[in-house]
Design a protein around this motif. Structure first.
Motif, mmCIF file in Angstrom:
data_model
loop_
_atom_site.group_PDB
_atom_site.id
_atom_site.type_symbol
_atom_site.label_atom_id
_atom_site.label_comp_id
_atom_site.label_asym_id
_atom_site.label_seq_id
_atom_site.Cartn_x
_atom_site.Cartn_y
_atom_site.Cartn_z
ATOM 1 N N SER A 413 0.856 -1.188 0.000
ATOM 2 C CA SER A 413 0.000 0.000 0.000
ATOM 3 C C SER A 413 0.893 1.239 0.000
ATOM 4 C CB SER A 413 -0.919 -0.004 1.219
ATOM 5 O OG SER A 413 -0.154 0.011 2.421
ATOM 6 N N CYS A 414 0.326 2.357 -0.394
ATOM 7 C CA CYS A 414 1.151 3.554 -0.543
ATOM 8 C C CYS A 414 1.670 4.087 0.791
ATOM 9 C CB CYS A 414 0.364 4.638 -1.282
ATOM 10 S SG CYS A 414 0.115 4.243 -3.046
ATOM 11 N N LEU A 430 -3.006 -11.114 2.172
ATOM 12 C CA LEU A 430 -3.006 -9.684 2.468
ATOM 13 C C LEU A 430 -2.682 -9.563 3.948
ATOM 14 C CD1 LEU A 430 -5.687 -7.137 1.242
ATOM 15 C CD2 LEU A 430 -4.548 -6.895 3.437
ATOM 16 N N ALA A 431 -1.700 -8.734 4.281
ATOM 17 C CA ALA A 431 -1.228 -8.685 5.669
ATOM 18 C C ALA A 431 -1.002 -7.257 6.129
ATOM 19 C CB ALA A 431 0.061 -9.493 5.812
ATOM 20 N N ASP A 432 -1.141 -7.089 7.438
ATOM 21 C CA ASP A 432 -0.782 -5.857 8.137
ATOM 22 C C ASP A 432 0.449 -6.196 8.964
ATOM 23 O OD1 ASP A 432 -0.494 -3.625 9.693
ATOM 24 O OD2 ASP A 432 -2.486 -3.710 10.602
ATOM 25 N N GLY A 433 1.624 -5.902 8.405
ATOM 26 C CA GLY A 433 2.853 -6.335 9.056
ATOM 27 C C GLY A 433 2.911 -7.850 9.092
ATOM 28 N N GLY A 487 -6.292 -0.915 4.513
ATOM 29 C CA GLY A 487 -6.108 -2.357 4.574
ATOM 30 C C GLY A 487 -7.049 -3.147 3.697
ATOM 31 N N ASN A 488 -7.933 -2.491 2.978
ATOM 32 C CA ASN A 488 -8.888 -3.185 2.118
ATOM 33 C C ASN A 488 -8.341 -3.263 0.689
ATOM 34 O OD1 ASN A 488 -11.285 -4.562 1.851
ATOM 35 N ND2 ASN A 488 -12.573 -2.736 1.603
ATOM 36 N N THR A 503 -11.332 -6.260 4.343
ATOM 37 C CA THR A 503 -10.328 -6.189 5.414
ATOM 38 C C THR A 503 -10.039 -4.736 5.780
ATOM 39 O OG1 THR A 503 -8.622 -6.341 3.687
ATOM 40 C CG2 THR A 503 -9.215 -8.378 4.833
ATOM 41 N N CYS A 504 -11.041 -3.901 5.668
ATOM 42 C CA CYS A 504 -10.803 -2.470 5.869
ATOM 43 C C CYS A 504 -10.734 -2.078 7.352
ATOM 44 C CB CYS A 504 -11.896 -1.649 5.193
ATOM 45 S SG CYS A 504 -13.455 -1.633 6.090
#
Length: 506
Positions: A413-414, A430-433, A487-488, A503-504
């Motif tokens: 993501s940007c 798709l991951a957050d960290g 996050g989406n 996943t927002c």
């Protein structure tokens, strides 16, 4: 230089499919038969593999054919094989087999490291007298060696002589398949004398399908190339082989691992006869063959026809039909999956009804070796890929049509917080960290890529081109996928969301 090759275990992985690496079209050879003789035949492979099997044919024989044994080995030079490479083939566990009249058989798997673009020797022992006019392929452009007795396992084929029965020909041997997990399929070159390579030199493998095999290897594409050309063949009538429309299913669609077929020059022989059929008759045959191919999940590449102005049989009417057929092939409703523009590749820019002089073999009908290379160069290799081409994303957090990820690649993501990755384990995530938010559930697969297609779907493919996962967003051409800073992952069409990972809000 001869070298010793260690023996291999006589088994192969059952889950690796067979792919054709070499083939010829079966017909009759005009020989007087054999009796207590060994025939050593040389085949030039297109792809390699760790195991091989041979196809033997008695399709056009007049009586059952007794095969005493078959040996497969790597060729050294002439009739000589590389010491230590010889393997004895079996058929249902037996070394001898009787092939009924009108039948073909496949051997069991033979463990042998078969090279790509290499020569394999197949030796067939015939213990008794065989009928004349054997099933095989005359005019093979490859020396064949014949020796008295059962000597297929010998290195030097004692007493052997070259082309002593009916010239260069293949007898009973019509195919060699390999097991190679990297192979994505085989392409069949289907046609007449131009495909058969009639104007090329013997023993040098300069037919255009051989040239195509070399191009594919240079492009790191493991695609088998199978030559199903037979000189004099035409679409409508038996004579030089069975009519093209009759033999198409067997010779093209029943080959091991076939995924594509290039229909080449049968129509030239039907046109170049002084009284050509109307274009509608040819178009009906093309549509018939295209339908058969598509029913078998095989892509059909239409070849425009090479010129033949200058032959005694050429007429303006034939040229008009040739032009109509080219227009049909290039029309959007032809059914052709791609075009091999042999006409453009080989004709003279100053007169498209004639060969470029540098490509004319001298009879105004056949191309020389340079012309055959031009035909091979005209084959669009991108159409022989099971997987769509993938372009790397050019902007952070965004996928446009045709953009995507290969295995091991990531889109961020940007704001740099979220990642969309095709992992080395085959899972699309798709991951957050370190926290996984979404996954395709394809871990452990042979996933090769994920790409945003022109219909708006985000599709994940394995190495064989099978769909592993796809978004429910079809019928949205021009859609764009965004990995948003919340996050989406969202696919938009005309600024409206048509699919999301949900996943927002992170």
């Amino acid at each position: 230089m001869a070298s010793s090759i260690p023996a291999l275990a006589q088994s192969s992985a059952a889950d690796v499919p067979w792919t054709g690496t070499w083939a010829v079209t079966p017909w009759t050879t005009g020989d007087a038969g054999f009796n207590n003789q060994t025939i050593r035949q040389i085949v030039y492979t297109s792809i390699g593999g760790s195991a091989a099997r041979v196809r033997l044919s008695n399709l056009f024989g007049s009586e059952p054919l007794l095969i005493g044994n078959v040996h497969i080995a790597l060729r050294d030079r002439d009739a000589r094989i590389i010491p230590g490479s010889d393997r004895l083939a079996t058929f249902g566990g037996q070394t001898a087999i009787t092939i009924p009249r009108g039948a073909e058989v496949l051997s069991d798997a033979v463990a042998l490291d078969v090279p790509a673009l290499g020569n394999v020797a197949v030796s067939i022992y015939l213990p008794g007298r065989t009928a004349n006019n054997s099933t095989g392929h005359a005019g093979s452009l490859q020396d064949v060696y014949i020796a008295p007795g059962d000597v297929g396992g010998s290195v030097d084929l004692p007493g052997g002589s070259a082309n002593s029965v009916s010239g260069q020909a293949y007898y009973f041997l019509t195919g060699l398949d390999v097991q190679n997990p990297a192979a994505t399929g085989a392409v069949v070159a289907f046609g007449a004398s131009i495909t058969d390579g009639i104007a090329s030199r013997g023993n040098v493998n300069r037919r255009w399908p051989n040239d195509l095999a070399r191009r594919l290897q240079q492009a790191n594409m493991t695609v088998g190339v199978l030559n199903q050309g037979i000189s004099g063949n035409n679409f409508f009538y038996d004579g030089a082989g069975q009519a093209g429309r009759t033999r198409f299913n067997r010779d093209a669609l029943q080959q091991a691992g076939v995924k594509w077929v290039i229909v080449s020059d049968d129509a030239v022989n039907s046109l170049n006869n002084g009284n050509p059929p109307p274009a509608a008759d040819f178009i009906a045959v093309y549509k018939e063959l295209i339908a058969q191919a598509h029913q078998a999940n095989v892509k059909f590449l239409c070849s425009t026809l090479t010129p033949f102005h200058g032959t005694p049989q050429w007429t303006p009417a034939a040229e008009n039909v040739r032009a109509q057929l080219e227009a049909f092939m290039k029309s959007p409703d032809s059914g052709c999956d791609a075009i091999v523009d042999q006409a453009l590749a080989t004709s003279d820019p100053a007169d498209r009804t004639r060969y470029l002089p540098a490509f004319n073999a001298g009879d105004s009908l056949h191309p020389n070796e340079e012309g055959l290379q031009a035909i091979a160069d005209a084959v669009p290799l991108n159409k022989l890929r099971l997987l769509p081409a993938v372009t790397k994303p050019q902007v952070c957090g965004q996928l446009l049509t045709g953009e995507g990820l290969l295995r091991g690649e990531t889109l961020s993501s940007c704001d740099g917080r979220f990642t969309f990755s095709l992992g080395q384990d085959g899972n699309l995530t798709l991951a957050d960290g370190d926290t996984q938010l979404w996954a395709s559930g394809t871990a452990g697969s042979s996933a090769a890529e994920v790409v945003l297609q022109d219909d708006g779907r985000l599709v994940q493919y394995d190495v064989k081109g099978n769909v592993l996962w796809q978004s429910d967003s079809s019928s949205h051409p021009g859609a764009v996928a965004f990995l948003q800073n919340d996050g989406n992952l969202v696919i938009y069409s005309n600024n409206q969301p048509v699919w999301a990972s949900n996943t927002c809000c992170h």
